[in-house]
Motif scaffolding. Structure first.
Motif, mmCIF file in Angstrom:
data_model
loop_
_atom_site.group_PDB
_atom_site.id
_atom_site.type_symbol
_atom_site.label_atom_id
_atom_site.label_comp_id
_atom_site.label_asym_id
_atom_site.label_seq_id
_atom_site.Cartn_x
_atom_site.Cartn_y
_atom_site.Cartn_z
ATOM 1 N N TYR A 188 -10.890 0.820 -32.405
ATOM 2 C CA TYR A 188 -11.400 1.282 -31.116
ATOM 3 C C TYR A 188 -10.767 2.639 -30.864
ATOM 4 O O TYR A 188 -9.897 3.072 -31.618
ATOM 5 N N CYS A 189 -11.189 3.349 -29.828
ATOM 6 C CA CYS A 189 -10.679 4.696 -29.573
ATOM 7 C C CYS A 189 -9.636 4.689 -28.462
ATOM 8 O O CYS A 189 -9.738 3.903 -27.513
ATOM 9 N N THR A 190 -8.656 5.571 -28.578
ATOM 10 C CA THR A 190 -7.674 5.757 -27.509
ATOM 11 C C THR A 190 -7.415 7.244 -27.332
ATOM 12 O O THR A 190 -7.642 8.042 -28.238
ATOM 13 N N LEU A 229 -15.134 2.204 -30.506
ATOM 14 C CA LEU A 229 -15.048 3.055 -31.684
ATOM 15 C C LEU A 229 -16.194 4.068 -31.672
ATOM 16 O O LEU A 229 -17.345 3.719 -31.418
ATOM 17 N N ASP A 230 -15.880 5.323 -31.955
ATOM 18 C CA ASP A 230 -16.847 6.417 -31.923
ATOM 19 C C ASP A 230 -17.010 6.962 -33.342
ATOM 20 O O ASP A 230 -16.201 7.763 -33.806
ATOM 21 N N LEU A 231 -18.090 6.538 -34.025
ATOM 22 C CA LEU A 231 -18.283 6.940 -35.416
ATOM 23 C C LEU A 231 -18.695 8.405 -35.546
ATOM 24 O O LEU A 231 -18.512 9.004 -36.608
ATOM 25 N N ALA A 232 -19.240 8.986 -34.479
ATOM 26 C CA ALA A 232 -19.542 10.418 -34.528
ATOM 27 C C ALA A 232 -18.253 11.212 -34.700
ATOM 28 O O ALA A 232 -18.192 12.157 -35.493
ATOM 29 N N LEU A 233 -17.212 10.811 -33.970
ATOM 30 C CA LEU A 233 -15.917 11.480 -34.097
ATOM 31 C C LEU A 233 -15.250 11.157 -35.434
ATOM 32 O O LEU A 233 -14.617 12.024 -36.046
ATOM 33 N N VAL A 234 -15.396 9.912 -35.892
ATOM 34 C CA VAL A 234 -14.814 9.531 -37.183
ATOM 35 C C VAL A 234 -15.433 10.359 -38.309
ATOM 36 O O VAL A 234 -14.727 10.886 -39.182
ATOM 37 N N ALA A 263 -20.232 3.550 -31.048
ATOM 38 C CA ALA A 263 -21.064 4.735 -30.880
ATOM 39 C C ALA A 263 -21.423 5.296 -32.248
ATOM 40 O O ALA A 263 -20.566 5.438 -33.114
ATOM 41 N N THR A 264 -22.713 5.587 -32.465
ATOM 42 C CA THR A 264 -23.151 6.127 -33.757
ATOM 43 C C THR A 264 -23.693 7.555 -33.634
ATOM 44 O O THR A 264 -23.784 8.259 -34.629
ATOM 45 N N ALA A 265 -24.087 7.969 -32.441
ATOM 46 C CA ALA A 265 -24.629 9.311 -32.238
ATOM 47 C C ALA A 265 -24.608 9.642 -30.758
ATOM 48 O O ALA A 265 -24.435 8.757 -29.921
ATOM 49 N N TYR A 266 -24.800 10.916 -30.440
ATOM 50 C CA TYR A 266 -24.866 11.369 -29.058
ATOM 51 C C TYR A 266 -26.289 11.815 -28.734
ATOM 52 O O TYR A 266 -27.029 12.275 -29.598
ATOM 53 N N GLU A 267 -26.669 11.692 -27.479
ATOM 54 C CA GLU A 267 -27.952 12.229 -27.020
ATOM 55 C C GLU A 267 -27.698 13.570 -26.333
ATOM 56 O O GLU A 267 -26.752 13.696 -25.581
#
Length: 267
Positions: A188-190, A229-234, A263-267
């Protein structure tokens, strides 16, 4: 050092090597850091207040105090006085605080130098000798990629480069010597401090992640902001660092939470 020895650690001076090129954080760096944050109010960056940013500023301005200076009284005195000509003006006129005494600072840091003298040396040369001798060397980066001053969420970043490339500039070791690059990723993200956080959980679930995961800043103990968890950032971090592997940690913290979101992408 003495506190570690009383606990049975650090019995050999050679267990700790400090680069003579490493920059020291001075008392005026802390004052500037903390006072700036106070003046920024709601627009604050969310620094630790330890003076790290102002120390980097002095490094770039050629006003920095390096660990090697702590072993040379004349050099230290000259450099501290040069730095305080500017810093005391700011402390008095911008922040309305009393000026600092250069002699007091010099004497205090010379004492630090005497204590640390067995450890201050040319760390680059030692690293190169170890690598050439076949030793396995592990470089550990501090801070996450999104806090990199060039490639992170500017201006809510740290004061240095924290991507893999800084291993070379920071240590003096050639990039051709690096063979494996591992990225450490939580499930997860922190985040500590201010700045964008697309998947942040500002609810009871975010509080639960913080409690179960023990998410408090390692330096200041501040509660970390938590989210999915933010996969765009990963993926951004993978590309920047050229990772050869990922160590995924703290999956157990998500036990019993349903549904899990990513999260897999941003709009």
């Amino acid at each position: 050092k003495e506190a570690l020895r009383r606990k049975g650690y650090f019995l050999n001076d050679q267990q700790l090597i400090i680069s003579d090129r490493a920059h020291a954080i001075m008392p005026y760096h802390r004052i500037v850091d903390q006072c700036r944050e106070e003046l920024l109010g709601k627009a604050r960056i969310g620094t630790t207040g330890r003076g790290i940013g102002p120390a980097y500023e002095d490094k770039a301005a050629r006003l920095g105090i390096r660990m090697g200076d702590l072993l040379r009284p004349e050099s230290l005195g000259r450099r501290v006085r040069a730095a305080l000509e500017e810093k005391n003006f700011i402390i008095e006129n911008r922040f309305h605080k009393p000026p600092l005494d250069p002699d007091e600072i010099v004497n205090k840091y010379l004492d630090y130098g005497k204590s640390l003298a067995p450890h201050i040396t040319d760390a680059t040369n030692i690293l190169q000798q170890r690598i050439e001798g076949g030793s396995r060397v592990l470089f550990e980066g501090a801070q996450g990629t999104l806090l990199d001053i060039d490639h992170g969420t500017y201006p809510f970043v740290t004061s240095s480069n924290v991507v893999v490339g800084n291993v070379c500039s920071g240590s003096g070791v050639s990039p051709t010597r690096i063979t494996k690059i591992w990225g450490v990723v939580k499930a997860y993200c922190t985040r500590v401090g201010e700045g964008g956080f697309p998947t942040e959980l500002q609810d009871e679930l975010g509080e639960e992640l913080r409690r179960i995961g023990g998410e408090f800043g390692a330096t200041t103990g501040r509660p970390r902001r938590c989210g999915w968890l933010d996969l765009a950032l990963v993926n951004h971090s993978i590309r920047l660092n050229g990772l050869t592997g990922i160590a995924l940690t703290k999956m157990d913290v998500l036990t019993g939470i349903s549904p899990l979101r990513i999260a897999t992408a941003y709009e």
